[in-house]
Write a protein that holds these residues in place. Sequence first.
Motif, mmCIF file in Angstrom:
data_model
loop_
_atom_site.group_PDB
_atom_site.id
_atom_site.type_symbol
_atom_site.label_atom_id
_atom_site.label_comp_id
_atom_site.label_asym_id
_atom_site.label_seq_id
_atom_site.Cartn_x
_atom_site.Cartn_y
_atom_site.Cartn_z
ATOM 1 N N GLN A 1 -13.787 -2.498 -7.537
ATOM 2 C CA GLN A 1 -12.751 -3.457 -7.153
ATOM 3 C C GLN A 1 -13.123 -4.878 -7.564
ATOM 4 O O GLN A 1 -12.296 -5.615 -8.103
ATOM 5 C CB GLN A 1 -12.518 -3.391 -5.638
ATOM 6 N N TRP A 2 -14.357 -5.268 -7.286
ATOM 7 C CA TRP A 2 -14.780 -6.618 -7.641
ATOM 8 C C TRP A 2 -14.891 -6.789 -9.146
ATOM 9 O O TRP A 2 -14.598 -7.871 -9.685
ATOM 10 C CB TRP A 2 -16.102 -6.956 -6.956
ATOM 11 N N ASP B 1 0.848 -1.193 0.000
ATOM 12 C CA ASP B 1 0.000 0.000 0.000
ATOM 13 C C ASP B 1 0.884 1.244 0.000
ATOM 14 O O ASP B 1 1.955 1.256 0.611
ATOM 15 C CB ASP B 1 -0.885 0.020 1.245
ATOM 16 N N GLU C 1 -21.334 -1.479 -1.724
ATOM 17 C CA GLU C 1 -20.811 -1.629 -0.380
ATOM 18 C C GLU C 1 -21.932 -1.501 0.649
ATOM 19 O O GLU C 1 -22.866 -0.721 0.466
ATOM 20 C CB GLU C 1 -19.729 -0.574 -0.120
ATOM 21 N N GLY D 1 -17.209 -7.614 1.598
ATOM 22 C CA GLY D 1 -15.866 -7.100 1.834
ATOM 23 C C GLY D 1 -15.103 -6.820 0.559
ATOM 24 O O GLY D 1 -15.696 -6.488 -0.472
ATOM 25 N N THR D 2 -13.793 -6.978 0.628
ATOM 26 C CA THR D 2 -12.888 -6.599 -0.465
ATOM 27 C C THR D 2 -12.257 -7.832 -1.109
ATOM 28 O O THR D 2 -12.101 -8.866 -0.462
ATOM 29 C CB THR D 2 -11.765 -5.685 0.062
ATOM 30 N N PRO D 3 -11.833 -7.733 -2.381
ATOM 31 C CA PRO D 3 -11.262 -8.886 -3.096
ATOM 32 C C PRO D 3 -9.752 -9.029 -2.934
ATOM 33 O O PRO D 3 -9.031 -9.240 -3.914
ATOM 34 C CB PRO D 3 -11.643 -8.590 -4.550
ATOM 35 N N TYR D 4 -9.245 -8.899 -1.689
ATOM 36 C CA TYR D 4 -7.809 -9.092 -1.472
ATOM 37 C C TYR D 4 -7.412 -10.542 -1.768
ATOM 38 O O TYR D 4 -8.239 -11.461 -1.720
ATOM 39 C CB TYR D 4 -7.429 -8.758 -0.029
ATOM 40 N N GLY E 1 -19.750 -5.448 -1.973
ATOM 41 C CA GLY E 1 -18.527 -4.694 -1.738
ATOM 42 C C GLY E 1 -18.398 -3.569 -2.750
ATOM 43 O O GLY E 1 -19.386 -3.131 -3.350
ATOM 44 N N ASN E 2 -17.182 -3.121 -2.953
ATOM 45 C CA ASN E 2 -16.917 -2.052 -3.911
ATOM 46 C C ASN E 2 -17.043 -2.604 -5.336
ATOM 47 O O ASN E 2 -16.264 -3.484 -5.727
ATOM 48 C CB ASN E 2 -15.513 -1.495 -3.670
ATOM 49 N N THR F 1 -6.407 -11.947 5.473
ATOM 50 C CA THR F 1 -5.675 -11.188 4.461
ATOM 51 C C THR F 1 -4.195 -11.556 4.572
ATOM 52 O O THR F 1 -3.449 -10.975 5.356
ATOM 53 C CB THR F 1 -5.876 -9.672 4.639
#
Length: 362
Positions: A209-210, A113, A227, A180-183, A205-206, A248
Amino acid sequence: MKILYATGLSPNDTSLYRLWALERLGHQVIPFNVFDYESNNPILRKVNQRLVIGPSVARLNRELIEIAQAEKPDLLWTDKLLYIRPATLDRMRAMDIVTVSYMIDNPFGTRQDPGWRIYMKDIPHYDLHVVQRDKNILDYKLRGARDVIKIQTAYEPTLQFPPPQGWSDADRNREVSFIGTPYDDRAQTLTRLWRECGFPVVISGNPRQWGRAMEPSAYKALFNGGELFRDEYREGIWKSKINLSFITHSNCDEFVHKSFEIAGCGGFLLAERSDGHMQRFKEDEEAVFFTGFEELAAKIRRYLPDEAARQRIAAAGCIRAARDGYYNDRQVELIVERAQSILEKIKGKIKPSAKTAHAGSR
């Protein structure tokens, strides 16, 4: 205590919930919203966040000092504040203000990041660092940190609480749910659950991002809305038969925030197995764990049709989370206790002892 609380504050940020916890504990909190110092121009904002430079950074540091001089707080609490300069922290120390950095993310992780440049220089200048991982205690100490404690993430009890009495599968329209997020490889794993196993997967989620992380056909089939925050997030958990929670790995996490939020909401938690999760929930009694895709699929097959087992485990997990203090008030209280001991030493109320001198190594 009187606490100057500097971070990005919005209705959807967990930093706001920690501020609420401080107020519930009886402290006087002076909010300092870092979002007020971000440019309205998206390009300038991105440059500012990545390089941590520009007039807004200088103004933030200057005005933070001015507020501290006017308000004379006991404590400066920063919550993932990447813009504060070492000289600003030194000015706080000269005013006998204890400085605490609460860091939910991992500046030493592999996720790369942006924006850590000044923060890494700040590490020796804070009085106390609050981290989420055992590994980070040594990371920070090697960077010259004065004191480090590990505090787990927590759920917000005013927003995340169990559903009404009598809630059942008749009220649930999300079968295998991830919010959630696609980490890491989450998009690929969820796609396989749908494509190879035929499970009714629902993702929120976002969307941007997805959309980037998933194949178009999978995205169209699995992604459901954007989200979810606050009431919608809690209700999304309530409406899910199975709530998935992934570690994560790119952040070297031991546990994840989402797991405590799911438990706090009284949801059935199917989480990736880790020492951190297993230390906090009894496996197959308070939560269910998996390692690898095959076990994940097997656990879904086992529990998706078994409402009684899911209800029993979810209720036990919720009780455990409340009993053992997996909520903001208790976790914030532990930080305040440590900061209070530092403040007492700074003000000369107690003499340092061997026990307190080595507190950060615990």
